[in-house]
Structure formats: structure tokens, C-alpha cells
Design a protein around this motif. Sequence first.
Motif, mmCIF file in Angstrom:
data_model
loop_
_atom_site.group_PDB
_atom_site.id
_atom_site.type_symbol
_atom_site.label_atom_id
_atom_site.label_comp_id
_atom_site.label_asym_id
_atom_site.label_seq_id
_atom_site.Cartn_x
_atom_site.Cartn_y
_atom_site.Cartn_z
ATOM 1 N N PRO A 1 42.285 35.035 41.040
ATOM 2 C CA PRO A 1 42.185 35.371 39.610
ATOM 3 C C PRO A 1 43.436 34.943 38.828
ATOM 4 N N LYS B 1 39.736 32.010 35.332
ATOM 5 C CA LYS B 1 38.935 33.236 35.229
ATOM 6 C C LYS B 1 39.733 34.405 35.803
ATOM 7 N N PHE C 1 37.928 32.145 44.922
ATOM 8 C CA PHE C 1 38.784 31.975 43.750
ATOM 9 C C PHE C 1 39.907 33.004 43.667
ATOM 10 N N LEU D 1 36.787 38.365 38.744
ATOM 11 C CA LEU D 1 35.924 37.606 39.651
ATOM 12 C C LEU D 1 34.874 38.536 40.243
ATOM 13 N N ASN E 1 38.316 29.403 39.383
ATOM 14 C CA ASN E 1 37.184 29.178 38.502
ATOM 15 C C ASN E 1 37.817 28.939 37.139
ATOM 16 N N GLU F 1 32.463 35.563 44.102
ATOM 17 C CA GLU F 1 33.551 34.708 43.632
ATOM 18 C C GLU F 1 34.883 34.990 44.297
ATOM 19 N N HIS F 2 35.038 36.199 44.794
ATOM 20 C CA HIS F 2 36.287 36.520 45.461
ATOM 21 C C HIS F 2 36.466 35.731 46.746
#
Lengths: 547, 547
Positions: free
Chosen positions: B130, B113, B128, B116, B97, B124-125
Motif C-alpha cells: 500500500p 493505491k 501489492f 488494498l 496497484n 490485493e494484499h
Amino acid sequence: MKIGIAQINSDVGDFPKNAKRIMQAYRACVDAGADIVVTPELSLVGYPPRDLVTKTTFVEKCLQALDYLADETGDVPLIVGYIDYHDFVQPGKPFRNAAAFLHQGRIRRKVWKTLLPSYDMFDEHKHFEPADHCKPFVYNGVKIGITIGEDIWLDDFIRRPLYHRDPASELVESGADLLINISAAPFYKGSPMKRSNLLEVLACGAKTPIIYCNAVGMNEQLVFDGNSLILDESGNEIANLPGFKACYKVVDLDTKGNGAPKPRSKDIKDINDALELGIKDYVKKTGFSSACMILKGDIESSVVACLAVKALGKESVKALVIAEHDGDISKSEQRAVELAETLGIEFKRVSTDLIKQSADRAISEIMEDSSHPLVDEGLASRIRSMLLMAYARENHFLMLSSANRSDLSIGHEVVGGDSSNGLGVLGDVPKIFVHKLANYLNIENEFIPKEFIAEQEELSRKAHKHGKEVAPPYILLDLILELYIDYQQSGEDIINGHGYDEPTVRWIQRKVDLNEWKRQQAAPTIRVTSKAFGMSRRMPMIQSFVD
Amino acid sequence: MKIGIAQINSDVGDFPKNAKRIMQAYRACVDAGADIVVTPELSLVGYPPRDLVTKTTFVEKCLQALDYLADETGDVPLIVGYIDYHDFVQPGKPFRNAAAFLHQGRIRRKVWKTLLPSYDMFDEHKHFEPADHCKPFVYNGVKIGITIGEDIWLDDFIRRPLYHRDPASELVESGADLLINISAAPFYKGSPMKRSNLLEVLACGAKTPIIYCNAVGMNEQLVFDGNSLILDESGNEIANLPGFKACYKVVDLDTKGNGAPKPRSKDIKDINDALELGIKDYVKKTGFSSACMILKGDIESSVVACLAVKALGKESVKALVIAEHDGDISKSEQRAVELAETLGIEFKRVSTDLIKQSADRAISEIMEDSSHPLVDEGLASRIRSMLLMAYARENHFLMLSSANRSDLSIGHEVVGGDSSNGLGVLGDVPKIFVHKLANYLNIENEFIPKEFIAEQEELSRKAHKHGKEVAPPYILLDLILELYIDYQQSGEDIINGHGYDEPTVRWIQRKVDLNEWKRQQAAPTIRVTSKAFGMSRRMPMIQSFVD
């Protein structure tokens, strides 16, 4: 050392019931001479608990149940999957996906899951904090390494290297001479074989025996298939447990395996077994004792009826046969009646003509001229569904619906009609597999006329009409859907890489993309493919991307 | 330095359209003298893209669109939210992200980002990886620290310390003298105020100005509310952008803020605005131009009609008024007709009597004696819905349904009936807030008779019947539902801690738990509470835990 493996069918959130099941299996294994008893991942909790874990007293009550189990454990240790708290002050997720090693009335050891899947239907990162180290411990002279689910999944067996850690290697490097994996691995077509291959590779690499204990039963549209395995240090199968059945087995680990792992059972048998167990568990776990459905004389409702009778017994399946036209009985109505009679299930015939006529009249009041070809079809489906729902409610039956995955994919089913309510038995079964299932169900006894199945198979090779639209032959549709949905290929890849006809591919792709909203309102289903709608494939309902 | 903030309303997955929107806002800001232009999190992608990101060419096409934006960027830099690849060889999730700092035709800087979110509706995990470090960079003599969404959420403002990192502190420690946060923060009652408080605390702690740019518009049942803010280094508000409106503003950062942040707008106005924007975006983004609904003369459908007219204009709202009984017009039918006339929307009256009679007749064929009080109610609701669906399909209208959150919570609505299909406008609005909304909508003009609202408010203080059941007064129901659902309190806490009547609490709790299956088949809704069903609160459909 003799290992007792217990494939438990847990109810999500029912600690007393799950504890009782675990204790029964434990005692049976001990009686059969086990030196250690293993149960699946989250056996005390039921997988997947989803947001239930965030309820204020959930983990507290889980730990109380664990204490009870510890109290009941004697000289033979018991391994149980449960949920623990993470630290209250340290940052991180509040909980742990955990395993406890219970022995002589005490919790001797707690192990946390290290690799937390958050792909496909898995959301474990939402609630759980991973372990930051993996160490084996000694019991009875053996250095045991306990892992949970995903912890043993090697990069080669998942889509890409996802994790920065490798718990199995960490344990082996720390001297583990026995690996135990407790798991809750949901079934999809081919998954038992894939797992068996993984375990073989893992055992060979680790040079230790592996005990793999998998959950069984349906929770949340997922069927856990059991198929637990014990492999020796060369990757040879010492023992396996049956698929789709709650049971236990005690196995002497000192037996040598003989040759390569046995092939797991065939796809179509697996799918049949998954659906049968799915229906059985769904009806039971929702507190119903009977199910009802509409018999239409088509292949889908016929297959659902056969599966339901196998799952629930003929006394527990009730059907409505819709007499859509007064006068002579139609061929499909006749087939429906014959099937109900062959299966020995109670059925009632009901005509929808009058309702349809009055609905048409009402519609003519609001629209001058209904030219949309799907208005009619939608009405018929909703009227059927309305009657079934009244029937189900009055008698406290669970409804079974029979829309197949291919039609759901392209939106050729009716929201609020045949695809709604109760359990969508075939919602993850592609049309071509519905035919295979029909043939499979016929092996013992010809429930569905062979000529009818053959006729349907023949039809699936031809384009079919839906309203004014002409849809591609199912046999082609299913191939393209598999590429687009299961393998996530782009339209361009399917056209250029596989040579499929561009307008057909684009038509299918557009249908799949546009009908997410319908699928999100469809009845829950039983997952049997690698990318089931809903839980596994979480697409935005509204989006504009075309690839 | 003059900051251009652009609250973009992005379409999920529509890179060309989003790029165009960003470019238009960028040029407008540049014309208005901006020295730098900021757009929201994933402004190029649309939040949340969910599993769309896994499509093989999705990120590729996103990067092409980003290149286009870079090409178009001149001397004034542009910050864009987008999705990038993570490393192809390194382990971890496949994507990032990301934010790009575009300047003079090039991508000068990419930022990932760090935190997350994977709680509530966030996943989001799943996709994406981190960032592993956060560093500011120098532009025009200013050390800028860019963060994305969750990165700035301090522990005090989330339920518990979730993260091991604190990107804002890392940036400040590395000397950042300006913090920019690009965000896609979904609205719920009270969230704009909470965010405003967070930003104040953050600015005071960091001793730097903060630029907070939030997305706007509805995607996937979430309404992003805009309400972007600029604070000076003492936490004083320099400027704010309006809520629920795609717009831009150019603000001189050297202006000093005057005093404490202004209070954000009131709850009921926010809820009204969120629903209005939700209806508007949902209809537009699904490709419809008009919506239709059933007007029943009740408070829910009346509120939905008013909101729909505000959102879409009276020409784009069509209604069916059901004449449920032949003969004299009923009070509620009269109210429905009057409302349609006051709003100036086209409506048609249609009688369902005949359909109901023929359905009753068909039902009497399959059941000797229908004693279940809900069979009738279910039929009426499904017949209405069936007619509306035919009408909608024929005319290509989107359907609006009007079941409220309180009834959905306890299962007092009909699957395949009023709670199904199209957009469930009030699906996240508790009954008591429906009354508040009715009064709010009446401020300009008395659309809904005041006496009727007062009568409804009075009724909500009394127990009400549903079939044979007696449900607690809505005013009590909503209080207990809020404790049970929004605050996740246990039944025991609600009884012992808050002193509510035990049988009432247990009845409500049981209803909520048992009706998850109905809610999972209900129409998508517009989130306005902190724990909307579906996306935010993901409970197992079948579970046995009672707390």
C-alpha cells in the motif's frame, strides 16, 4: 524442562473433536512427565478454515471450546492454536490467528500472529489482524517467546523481504530464552528440509533453544507433514517427530543436541507418505469408508491403486476394469486384473463397447463426419467416468481419479472424464515422479511389473501422441514445466537462459496457459509440489499475456 | 474543466490491446474537447490479473506499455491504471496497484493505491504494497487528489471498519479540490446503487466534486458494470455513463448537478445486462466465435438461449435438442424446438435412448440392483453433456451450461453433466430470478410461452422431488439460501430470528455445506449476487462446522 510436543491432525471447524484430540495428547504428555505441552497452529480450529471464520458463531464456538480446554488444564500448561476476535470498534480485520497459554484452569496468556502470509495458498490477510507487539512472558523462571507459523520465517527463506517486522528478533531483544513456534506448514517436495535449515539458522541467531510444533494431516488439498523439531541454542537437533503421523513426544530440553540436524527423509518417500495420508484423510474426513477407481493397466491408475490400498486397506478399495474391446483381453486389461488380484481388491469388469457404439451413432446424427481425433478419446474417458460415478453413488464410495500433473498442465485430460470427481490423487505429481513412485511402491513387493515400469520410463523419453498432436517426451516436458510453473520463468528465459528448443517451449507454454479452465474444473488434488495448481497458483482463466 | 471519462473493457494481460483501447478513447475524448481524460483502475492491465503479476516480465512489459502511452499523450493529460514495482530492497510486497498521470509525453505523477481489499473475491494484499501517504498535486491550478478503487470506500459502506487509513480525508485535508477515483468495481445485484450512495456521501463530506471512472466488461467471472459518475461538491449528479457498455463521455465539471443522484437501473435489468455482457465477453475473450448448448424446454435452458442470442446474435448460437424418448414428441422437447425456431437458431435433434439403454446394461453388469434414484438422473445428464462436448469440440463452439444457483447451492445438479463445462450462465442466478429473467426477456417478444413461465412460478411455490428427496419450494429455498449464504446468518438465527421451519433450514444448510466439492468442479459462472460461490465465498470443501 520437559517439553511435550503433540502433532495434532485437526478437522476444520470441528471444535469438539479437535478439543478432544488436544486433551488426549495433553494427558498423554503429562503422564509421560511433560512440564509443558505444545500443539500446532490453529490446532483447535483446523487449518485452513478459510471463510468459515466469517460465520457469525464460528469464533464464539471456538472460544467456548478454548474455555473447556482451559478448564481441563492442570499444573502443566498447554499451548493451543485458536482464533480470537480482534477489537469490535477499532479498525482492522475482525479476527486474530492466536495462541493461548492455558494453565491451572485459566487462559494465562494470549498471543497473536504477527506476520500473516498472503502469498501462495495463504490468505491470512483476508481475515486476521496482525499483532502490533511481541513480548515474551515468564513461566517457571523461563522467558518464553511464542510465535505462530510465518512469524519465524526469515527473509532469506522466503522469496523476498516481505515484512516490516521480525517477531523472533523482537522476542530475543526482549530477553526471551526459549522460542516456541506453533505451525501449520503444508508439505511440498523439499519443504521439511528447508524448514529444518531455517530453524537451525534461527536458533544460532537467537542463541535460544527452539521448539517447533507442526500440524499433521490433510485439509483442503494441503498435507501438513508434522516433522516437529526441537533444537538447542546452537541449532543442534535435540529431537524430531516423525513425518505424516499424528503423535506426541516428550523431550528433555536440557539434553544437548548432537551435531547438525539430521537430514529429513527423501523426496520420494515424502511424496509417497503425503499421498497416502492425503487419501486416508480425504476419505475419512469426507465421511466415506471406501473408495473406488478405474483400473486401466496404465502406470497412473496402478500407482493410485497401490497408494489407496496402503492408505485404506484392501477391503476398502474397489475397482472397475474396463473391457474396452470384446474378444481377446488386451495387455492393459490383463495388467489391471493382475494388479487387482495381487493387491487383493474387489474388482468388476465391464465392457463399454455398446455404449461407445450407441454414442457414435448419436454423434453421427449431429455431425456428418467427426474428424476431430479427440472426440473419440473424450467419449471413452467420459463413458468410463459415467460408469464409475454410477457405481460410486450406488455404493457410497469416494471416487479416486488418476490424471497426473504433467497431463493436467498441458490439458491432455478430459473434463468430465478421468480428471474429474472425487480426489485427483496424482493431480500434483509430475509424470516422471509417477514412475519414481511406482518403483518406490515396488520396494516391498512387486505390485507393478518392473518391465512395465521400465517400458514406461523408456517411453517417457520419446515424443508421444495425443489425438493428432505430438507432445514432447515427458522427461523434457516435466523439466520445462518445472521451470515455467514452479520457478515461474518466462518462455524467453527458458529458451535463451536454459537453451531449450523454442517451438517446444512455446508449445508447452501455450498449452499451460490455455488449459487453466480445464484445471479449474478438475478434481481436488493433494499438493506435493511448490506450486500446485488451484490453491497455490491462481492464474486468471482467461488472459493474453505471453512472456 | 471538461472531463473525459472512458469506461474501458480491458483484456487481462493484453498490454498492446489495452493500450490501443485507451489511446482510442483518449483521442476521442480530446477531439470532443476534454481537458483531462480518466480511465479505470488497472485499465492497462485488466482486472483482476491474479498471479499473472508474479511472472518475471509482466510488470516490465506493463511499464513499457505505459511509456508508449506517455509518448502518445499530448497537452491533455491522461490518467491510466497500471501495475508498478515496489522497492526491490525495502521489505513489503513486490508490486503497486498504481495510477499514472501522463502529460506531454511524460509520466508526470505516479499514485499508489492505499487501501488494498482482501475480502470477498479480492486478493490485493497478495501482491501489492500500500501507499504510505496520499498527497494531491496541482495541475492547471486545480489540486487533484487521485485515489484507486477501495481508497474511497467509507467504513459505513463496508461491513466493518477495516482500515487504519482514510485516503480521501487525507487528500481533502491536504487541500484537494477535486477527487478522482479510478475503479474496477465488480457488479452484483444492487451494487450500482450502493456505489452511487457512497459517492454522494463522499462528495458532501469532502465538499469537492468527484469523478468516478469504473471499468466495464467481464474478466474472471466478474462483470464490471461501468456506471461511471460525476458529482458536484454537494453530491449532486452532473453526469453518469451507461452501465455494462464500453464508452466514453466528456462532461463539463462546471455544470451544476440537479438534485439527488438519479436512481440506477433496476435489479432485473442489471442482471440481464450483466449476463448478456458476460456471455459476450467470455466467448470473445476465450477466442470462440460461437456457443452451443442443450435446449431442454425447461426454463433455465430457455433463458440461457435467449440471453445467448442477445449477446452473440442468432447465427452464433447452436443447440442440441435431446429426444429422450422415442415415439411421441414430449411437451418439453416441443417447447425446445419452438424456442429454437422462434429465436432462429440452428438446432439438431438427437436421441439418447440407445446410449441410455447400453449404459443401463453395463451398469447392471457391475451392480445387481441399482436402487439409487439419482443414478439414472446422473446418467441422463452426463450423456447429454457428453454429446454436447463432442459437438462443441468438433465445431470449436464454447459450451453454455444452465444450472441455476439454487440447485448448485443444494447440490441438485450433476458433476460432469449439466453443471459442467464452458460457461455456467445461470450459476449465480437464484431460481426465482430465473423466472424474473424469463419475464424480462419476454417484454420485447414472447420467446418463452407466458403460460409456461406462470406454470413454473406456480411450481416454485410447491415442494419438488429430486430423486427420492423432497426439496422445499424454490420460493422458500431461495429466501433461506439468501439468509444463509449472502447474509451469512447461522442456522439458529434463521430458525429463531426469522421463524423458518427448523427441519427445512437444517436440511438446506446441510446440503449447502456438503456440496462445496460439487460447486468447486462446476463451470465458471457470471457473478450477479453479493456472495457468488467460488471467487467470493471461499469455504473449505471439507469441514464439520454447523452453526
